[in-house]
Design an enzyme around this catalytic site. Structure first.
Site, PDB file in Angstrom:
ATOM      1  CG  HIS A  89      27.064  -3.933 -33.273  1.00 47.05           C
ATOM      2  ND1 HIS A  89      28.318  -3.427 -33.037  1.00 47.05           N
ATOM      3  CD2 HIS A  89      26.237  -2.867 -33.351  1.00 47.05           C
ATOM      4  CE1 HIS A  89      28.256  -2.103 -32.996  1.00 47.05           C
ATOM      5  NE2 HIS A  89      27.005  -1.737 -33.180  1.00 47.05           N
TER       6      HIS A  89
ATOM      7  CB  SER B 161      28.674   3.498 -39.628  1.00 45.67           C
ATOM      8  OG  SER B 161      29.627   3.436 -38.616  1.00 45.67           O
TER       9      SER B 161
ATOM     10  NE  ARG C  19      27.736   9.199 -39.698  1.00 43.37           N
ATOM     11  CZ  ARG C  19      27.577   8.045 -39.043  1.00 43.37           C
ATOM     12  NH1 ARG C  19      28.477   7.080 -39.144  1.00 43.37           N
ATOM     13  NH2 ARG C  19      26.520   7.848 -38.303  1.00 43.37           N
TER      14      ARG C  19
ATOM     15  CG  ASP D 227      32.794   3.052 -40.178  1.00 43.49           C
ATOM     16  OD1 ASP D 227      31.737   3.706 -40.248  1.00 43.49           O
ATOM     17  OD2 ASP D 227      33.301   2.706 -39.102  1.00 43.49           O
TER      18      ASP D 227
HETATM   19  N1  URA Z   1      28.283   2.992 -34.060  1.00 43.09           N
HETATM   20  C1  URA Z   1      28.938   2.910 -35.238  1.00 43.09           C
HETATM   21  O1  URA Z   1      29.800   2.070 -35.430  1.00 43.09           O
HETATM   22  N2  URA Z   1      28.593   3.771 -36.231  1.00 43.09           N
HETATM   23  C2  URA Z   1      27.640   4.712 -36.077  1.00 43.09           C
HETATM   24  O2  URA Z   1      27.379   5.444 -37.008  1.00 43.09           O
HETATM   25  C3  URA Z   1      26.974   4.798 -34.826  1.00 43.09           C
HETATM   26  C4  URA Z   1      27.313   3.920 -33.839  1.00 43.09           C
END
Ligand code: URA
Length: 453
Positions: A82, A183, A168, A161
């Site tokens: 990631h 997240s 958010r 999430d």
């Molecule tokens: N990428 C995500 O998946 N979550 C975040 O909070 C910020 C970047």
């Protein structure tokens, strides 16, 4: 347990118990916690922070809000990667076929472009026919067939999430290291992996511009993964100029294919190989990073990585002939060169404005519901350290709609700083952090490396 008491406790600066966090997350699906209560709690978290055990409890609760994908029917140590996001960052598209060809099963769940940064899913969708919206049954099937699958977040993976991310975004509570870490890690750990390699970006083109913040985010994510028994390696890498020479969608797929053919730019190939090598070590295919790097480079030289990518494209509905014929990718109507105003050297090429200009040309979204244009973007002929001659092209804009061309051109002109002397070369990989049960090996020739578990 009342939501209002939990919010007050965090507002007053106290650590929450795992059961309190679990109740708040469970309240999203049951409707027992209202949007305004979560929004208040998020703001309290932004101000008061969360310690490692609270962050782990939040991640765990978000993972449990949906399905934890069972990939035990697929042999091997499953490893994903990631990136926290940047400009021209197409390493996932290069390293996933490399790691898969090396023998590591790669179940990859990726995201779309966010702000000035590009997204793997948008790039993959520029391949004619390519589908990223596979259901979980098909996700397993493609992984079993290709040793590789690349999809977007499904409704089953960490739905809490999805809810919290949207909240958010609308309540100015994105910028919080524990919230970002939970997240990212909840989605990754729900997808059925055994190990994860993180590329945590730092610099003007990254969401975390300061090295200290990037290190804190990397450490938080490593601790979460290790706490849940997963092997995690994080590289902190510079994102103050775009990675490689292409920013956009189809143009980044073309550059990725060039890398898999052994023809890509050095910074991009080196970082992709380094991240893939970390995956190969975590996957147990090689015993050391040196051995893993050699394995990865071999998959490029012998064509097996490119063949793995072609197989993946076909399995996900796309036209695999693109790997031999880049003209099958969408192309723009017009190309506009931006010329160097003087002789000298590129002192810096700021990533964020390049990302912004690419978005203005149509390669990214101004709003959640904007349609993106896969054909447009920027090709960077000159980058940090390169010599330039007055009048020669610094870069080429790939354009379909000229409405914002003047604005994009001005932004890119300003992104280049040209000086009389070359800037000293700087390393791309700044630090390495490793955690969890997987094999760990100190890297060679990097400024800093440490373990957190
Ligand atoms: N990428 C995500 O998946 N979550 C975040 O909070 C910020 C970047």
């Amino acid at each position: 347990m009342r939501a209002v008491d939990i919010i007050r406790k965090k507002r007053n600066g106290h650590a929450l118990e795992p059961a309190e966090i679990a109740a708040m997350v469970a309240g999203i699906a049951s409707g027992e916690v209202a949007d305004y209560q979560w929004s208040a709690l998020l703001m309290a978290i932004v101000w008061r922070g969360m310690d490692a055990s609270e962050t782990a409890a939040l991640t765990d609760a978000m993972i449990r809000s949906g399905t934890i994908v069972d990939l035990s029917s697929i042999a091997g140590v499953k490893v994903d990667k990631h990136s926290t996001g940047g400009v021209g960052d197409k390493t996932s598209i290069i390293l996933a076929p490399i790691a898969a060809a090396a023998g590591v099963p790669v179940p990859m769940v990726s995201g779309r472009g966010l702000g000035h940064t590009g997204g793997t899913l948008d790039k993959l969708e520029s391949i004619p026919g390519f589908r990223v919206d596979l259901d979980l049954a098909r996700y397993r099937e493609v992984l079993a067939r290709c040793n590789l699958v690349m999809i977007g977040q499904t409704a089953e993976i960490a739905p809490a999430d999805k809810y919290l991310y949207a909240m958010r975004d609308a309540t100015a509570t994105v910028e919080s290291i524990p919230l970002i870490a939970a997240s990212i890690m909840s989605k990754k750990l729900a997808e059925g992996i055994d190990g994860l390699v993180l590329d945590v970006k730092t610099g003007n083109g990254a969401f975390m511009e300061r090295l200290d913040d990037s290190r804190a985010l990397a450490t938080a994510m490593c601790e979460i993964g290790a706490g849940l028994g997963k092997a995690i390696v994080a590289l902190i890498t510079r994102m103050d100029q775009p990675l490689g020479r292409a920013a956009g969608n189809a143009v980044e797929i073309a550059e990725s294919i060039e890398c898999l053919r052994g023809e890509g730019p050095e910074d991009l190939v080196d970082l992709s190989v380094e991240l893939a090598a970390e995956m190969v070590v975590l996957g147990g295919v090689a015993g050391s990073l040196d051995e893993a790097r050699a394995v990865c480079r071999r998959t490029i030289a012998d064509g097996t990585a490119l063949a793995a990518f072609a197989r993946l494209i076909e399995a996900q509905g796309g036209d695999p002939r693109v790997v031999d014929d880049l003209d099958r990718l969408p192309s723009p109507r017009t190309r506009v060169d931006i010329e160097s105003p003087r002789d000298g050297f590129v002192r810096s090429l700021a990533a964020r404005p390049v990302g912004h200009a690419t978005m203005l040309l149509g390669a990214g979204r101004a709003r959640m519901d904007s349609r993106i244009d896969h054909a447009v973007g920027v090709l960077l002929h000159r980058k940090e350290g390169d010599r330039v001659v007055r009048g020669e092209p610094l870069c080429t804009l790939l354009v379909n709609d000229e409405a914002r061309l003047a604005e994009a051109t001005a932004i890119i002109r300003d992104a280049y700083a040209i000086s009389d002397a070359p800037a000293p070369a700087r390393p791309l990989i700044l630090e390495r952090i490793a955690a969890g049960p997987g094999p760990r090996q100190a890297p060679v020739a990097r400024p800093s490396s440490h373990d957190v578990s």
